[in-house]
Scaffold this motif. Structure first.
Motif, PDB file in Angstrom:
ATOM      1  N   ILE A  20       0.866  -1.175   0.000  1.00 18.47           N
ATOM      2  CA  ILE A  20       0.000   0.000   0.000  1.00 18.47           C
ATOM      3  C   ILE A  20       0.904   1.226   0.000  1.00 18.47           C
ATOM      4  N   CYS A  21       0.727   2.084  -0.980  1.00 18.78           N
ATOM      5  CA  CYS A  21       1.538   3.296  -1.081  1.00 18.78           C
ATOM      6  C   CYS A  21       0.671   4.499  -0.762  1.00 18.78           C
ATOM      7  N   VAL A  22       1.110   5.305   0.192  1.00 12.67           N
ATOM      8  CA  VAL A  22       0.418   6.532   0.567  1.00 12.67           C
ATOM      9  C   VAL A  22       1.294   7.712   0.135  1.00 12.67           C
ATOM     10  N   ALA A  23       0.819   8.467  -0.843  1.00 13.57           N
ATOM     11  CA  ALA A  23       1.561   9.622  -1.363  1.00 13.57           C
ATOM     12  C   ALA A  23       0.993  10.890  -0.740  1.00 13.57           C
ATOM     13  N   LEU A  24       1.830  11.591   0.024  1.00 10.53           N
ATOM     14  CA  LEU A  24       1.380  12.769   0.763  1.00 10.53           C
ATOM     15  C   LEU A  24       1.853  14.072   0.143  1.00 10.53           C
ATOM     16  N   GLY A  25       2.601  13.992  -0.948  1.00  9.59           N
ATOM     17  CA  GLY A  25       3.133  15.191  -1.581  1.00  9.59           C
ATOM     18  C   GLY A  25       2.927  15.147  -3.081  1.00  9.59           C
ATOM     19  N   PRO A  26       3.640  15.974  -3.833  1.00  9.47           N
ATOM     20  CA  PRO A  26       3.576  15.906  -5.296  1.00  9.47           C
ATOM     21  C   PRO A  26       3.896  14.494  -5.781  1.00  9.47           C
ATOM     22  N   LEU A  27       3.330  14.106  -6.913  1.00 13.27           N
ATOM     23  CA  LEU A  27       3.387  12.727  -7.385  1.00 13.27           C
ATOM     24  C   LEU A  27       4.592  12.425  -8.282  1.00 13.27           C
ATOM     25  N   HIS A  64      -0.962  -3.068  -4.436  1.00 19.69           N
ATOM     26  CA  HIS A  64      -2.308  -3.487  -4.034  1.00 19.69           C
ATOM     27  C   HIS A  64      -3.245  -2.282  -3.917  1.00 19.69           C
ATOM     28  N   ARG A  65      -2.715  -1.175  -3.417  1.00 25.44           N
ATOM     29  CA  ARG A  65      -3.556   0.004  -3.211  1.00 25.44           C
ATOM     30  C   ARG A  65      -2.711   1.261  -3.258  1.00 25.44           C
ATOM     31  N   MET A  66      -3.205   2.273  -3.959  1.00 24.74           N
ATOM     32  CA  MET A  66      -2.547   3.578  -4.066  1.00 24.74           C
ATOM     33  C   MET A  66      -3.456   4.614  -3.420  1.00 24.74           C
ATOM     34  N   ILE A  67      -2.908   5.383  -2.485  1.00 23.33           N
ATOM     35  CA  ILE A  67      -3.671   6.425  -1.798  1.00 23.33           C
ATOM     36  C   ILE A  67      -2.933   7.745  -1.991  1.00 23.33           C
ATOM     37  N   PHE A  68      -3.648   8.758  -2.439  1.00 22.84           N
ATOM     38  CA  PHE A  68      -3.043  10.064  -2.711  1.00 22.84           C
ATOM     39  C   PHE A  68      -3.783  11.149  -1.953  1.00 22.84           C
ATOM     40  N   MET A  69      -3.055  11.937  -1.188  1.00 18.04           N
ATOM     41  CA  MET A  69      -3.624  13.109  -0.548  1.00 18.04           C
ATOM     42  C   MET A  69      -3.410  14.305  -1.473  1.00 18.04           C
ATOM     43  N   GLY A  70      -4.468  14.698  -2.165  1.00 17.66           N
ATOM     44  CA  GLY A  70      -4.325  15.823  -3.079  1.00 17.66           C
ATOM     45  C   GLY A  70      -5.524  15.970  -3.983  1.00 17.66           C
ATOM     46  N   GLY A  71      -5.482  17.007  -4.798  1.00 20.03           N
ATOM     47  CA  GLY A  71      -6.571  17.284  -5.714  1.00 20.03           C
ATOM     48  C   GLY A  71      -7.726  17.987  -5.014  1.00 20.03           C
ATOM     49  N   CYS A  72      -8.613  18.546  -5.819  1.00 19.92           N
ATOM     50  CA  CYS A  72      -9.795  19.209  -5.257  1.00 19.92           C
ATOM     51  C   CYS A  72     -10.959  19.020  -6.230  1.00 19.92           C
ATOM     52  N   GLY A  73     -11.925  18.262  -5.804  1.00 21.34           N
ATOM     53  CA  GLY A  73     -13.062  17.963  -6.665  1.00 21.34           C
ATOM     54  C   GLY A  73     -13.978  19.138  -6.903  1.00 21.34           C
ATOM     55  N   ASN A  74     -13.935  20.118  -6.016  1.00 15.22           N
ATOM     56  CA  ASN A  74     -14.824  21.275  -6.171  1.00 15.22           C
ATOM     57  C   ASN A  74     -14.136  22.471  -6.823  1.00 15.22           C
ATOM     58  N   ALA A  75     -12.906  22.252  -7.328  1.00 19.24           N
ATOM     59  CA  ALA A  75     -12.149  23.302  -8.035  1.00 19.24           C
ATOM     60  C   ALA A  75     -11.926  24.541  -7.175  1.00 19.24           C
ATOM     61  N   ARG A  76     -11.745  24.330  -5.883  1.00 23.27           N
ATOM     62  CA  ARG A  76     -11.376  25.425  -4.977  1.00 23.27           C
ATOM     63  C   ARG A  76     -10.049  25.059  -4.346  1.00 23.27           C
ATOM     64  N   GLY A  77      -8.977  25.570  -4.925  1.00 23.73           N
ATOM     65  CA  GLY A  77      -7.651  25.138  -4.535  1.00 23.73           C
ATOM     66  C   GLY A  77      -7.093  25.864  -3.332  1.00 23.73           C
ATOM     67  N   ASN A  78      -5.939  25.380  -2.883  1.00 20.08           N
ATOM     68  CA  ASN A  78      -5.205  26.059  -1.812  1.00 20.08           C
ATOM     69  C   ASN A  78      -3.841  26.552  -2.290  1.00 20.08           C
ATOM     70  N   MET A  79      -3.569  26.352  -3.591  1.00 20.86           N
ATOM     71  CA  MET A  79      -2.334  26.853  -4.197  1.00 20.86           C
ATOM     72  C   MET A  79      -2.664  28.021  -5.119  1.00 20.86           C
ATOM     73  N   THR A  80      -3.630  27.801  -5.980  1.00 25.14           N
ATOM     74  CA  THR A  80      -4.237  28.868  -6.773  1.00 25.14           C
ATOM     75  C   THR A  80      -5.745  28.781  -6.540  1.00 25.14           C
ATOM     76  N   ARG A  81      -6.501  29.586  -7.220  1.00 23.37           N
ATOM     77  CA  ARG A  81      -7.954  29.562  -7.033  1.00 23.37           C
ATOM     78  C   ARG A  81      -8.540  28.203  -7.411  1.00 23.37           C
ATOM     79  N   LEU A  82      -7.838  27.475  -8.304  1.00 24.37           N
ATOM     80  CA  LEU A  82      -8.367  26.203  -8.788  1.00 24.37           C
ATOM     81  C   LEU A  82      -7.530  24.990  -8.403  1.00 24.37           C
ATOM     82  N   ALA A  83      -6.240  25.188  -8.137  1.00 18.85           N
ATOM     83  CA  ALA A  83      -5.322  24.051  -7.978  1.00 18.85           C
ATOM     84  C   ALA A  83      -4.985  23.769  -6.522  1.00 18.85           C
ATOM     85  N   GLU A  84      -5.063  22.488  -6.160  1.00 14.62           N
ATOM     86  CA  GLU A  84      -4.576  22.030  -4.864  1.00 14.62           C
ATOM     87  C   GLU A  84      -3.058  21.868  -4.951  1.00 14.62           C
TER      88      GLU A  84
END
Length: 222
Positions: free
Chosen positions: A136-143, A161-181
């Motif tokens: 199981i790989c948990v990615a907590l930063g850039p990919l 077996h499983r890939m888990i990523f902390m990132g992205g924004c489904g509602n297009a309200r980012g924390n880096m730019t207005r749209l990007a996580e």
């Protein structure tokens, strides 16, 4: 073949070791066996601060957890910049110059092993496949490291077996730019390659989900 319910589960944490990642990494190091996991590998990447500082922050986390070279997972350095080769994004405005809130923690002895993060990830997956363990790989930063691992071994999704990523924004309200996580925005090319791959199990913990599901302070203090 061993029943999947009895298979060993090996954990890989890919991190840019800022404040949030440091908490997550310490939880992984201290609680892995409680959840039937064995943290085998920590890989580092650019992101919240420079790669050198990330490497040092991982060493501080390992020390804080009371681990040493004999008990800690292998730590291997990864990408120092995005796939495009541009200068890496820096989030010191939030995480502090050292990536850990400028808390003034004393320097920790380096815990880096030789090798390259993406190659070591693939090697661990191949080792797991040979003994019917699950990775199981948990990615907590850039990919970036994950994308490099896919280029190195295109069959990686079949080995993980499983890939888990902390990132992205489904509602297009980012924390880096207005749209990007941040973790996507710090290396969008890597994110595009990873998201385009056919993973058997790929979980995304988005920015808005991370904000909605908080740990109560009383629980945190325990």
């Amino acid at each position: 073949m061993r029943d999947s319910r009895q298979a060993e589960r090996w954990l890989v944490v890919d991190t840019d070791a800022g404040l949030d990642d440091a908490v997550a990494l310490c939880m992984a190091l201290k609680l892995d066996s409680h959840y039937g996991l064995s943290c085998k590998l920590v890989t580092t990447t650019h992101g919240n601060c420079s790669l050198d500082k990330v490497n040092q922050n991982v060493a501080k986390c390992i020390r804080a957890c009371g681990l040493d070279a004999s008990s800690a997972p292998r730590v291997v350095a990864g990408a120092a910049r995005p796939l495009s080769g541009v200068e890496p994004t820096d989030a010191s405005y939030f995480h502090g110059e050292d990536g850990l809130g400028d808390a003034g923690l004393p320097e920790a002895a380096s815990c880096l092993s030789t090798g390259y993060a993406h190659e070591e990830l693939v090697a661990l997956c191949r080792e797991a496949a040979s003994c019917h363990a699950e990775v199981i790989c948990v990615a907590l930063g850039p990919l970036t490291n994950i994308a490099l691992a896919l280029r190195y071994e295109p069959n990686l999704p079949k080995l993980l077996h499983r890939m888990i990523f902390m990132g992205g924004c489904g509602n297009a309200r980012g924390n880096m730019t207005r749209l990007a996580e941040f973790n996507v925005g710090a290396d969008p090319e890597a994110a595009a390659e990873v998201f385009a791959s056919s993973w058997p199990c790929f979980d995304v913990v988005s920015w808005e989900l991370s904000c909605e599901v908080a740990v109560p302070w009383a629980t945190f203090d325990k």
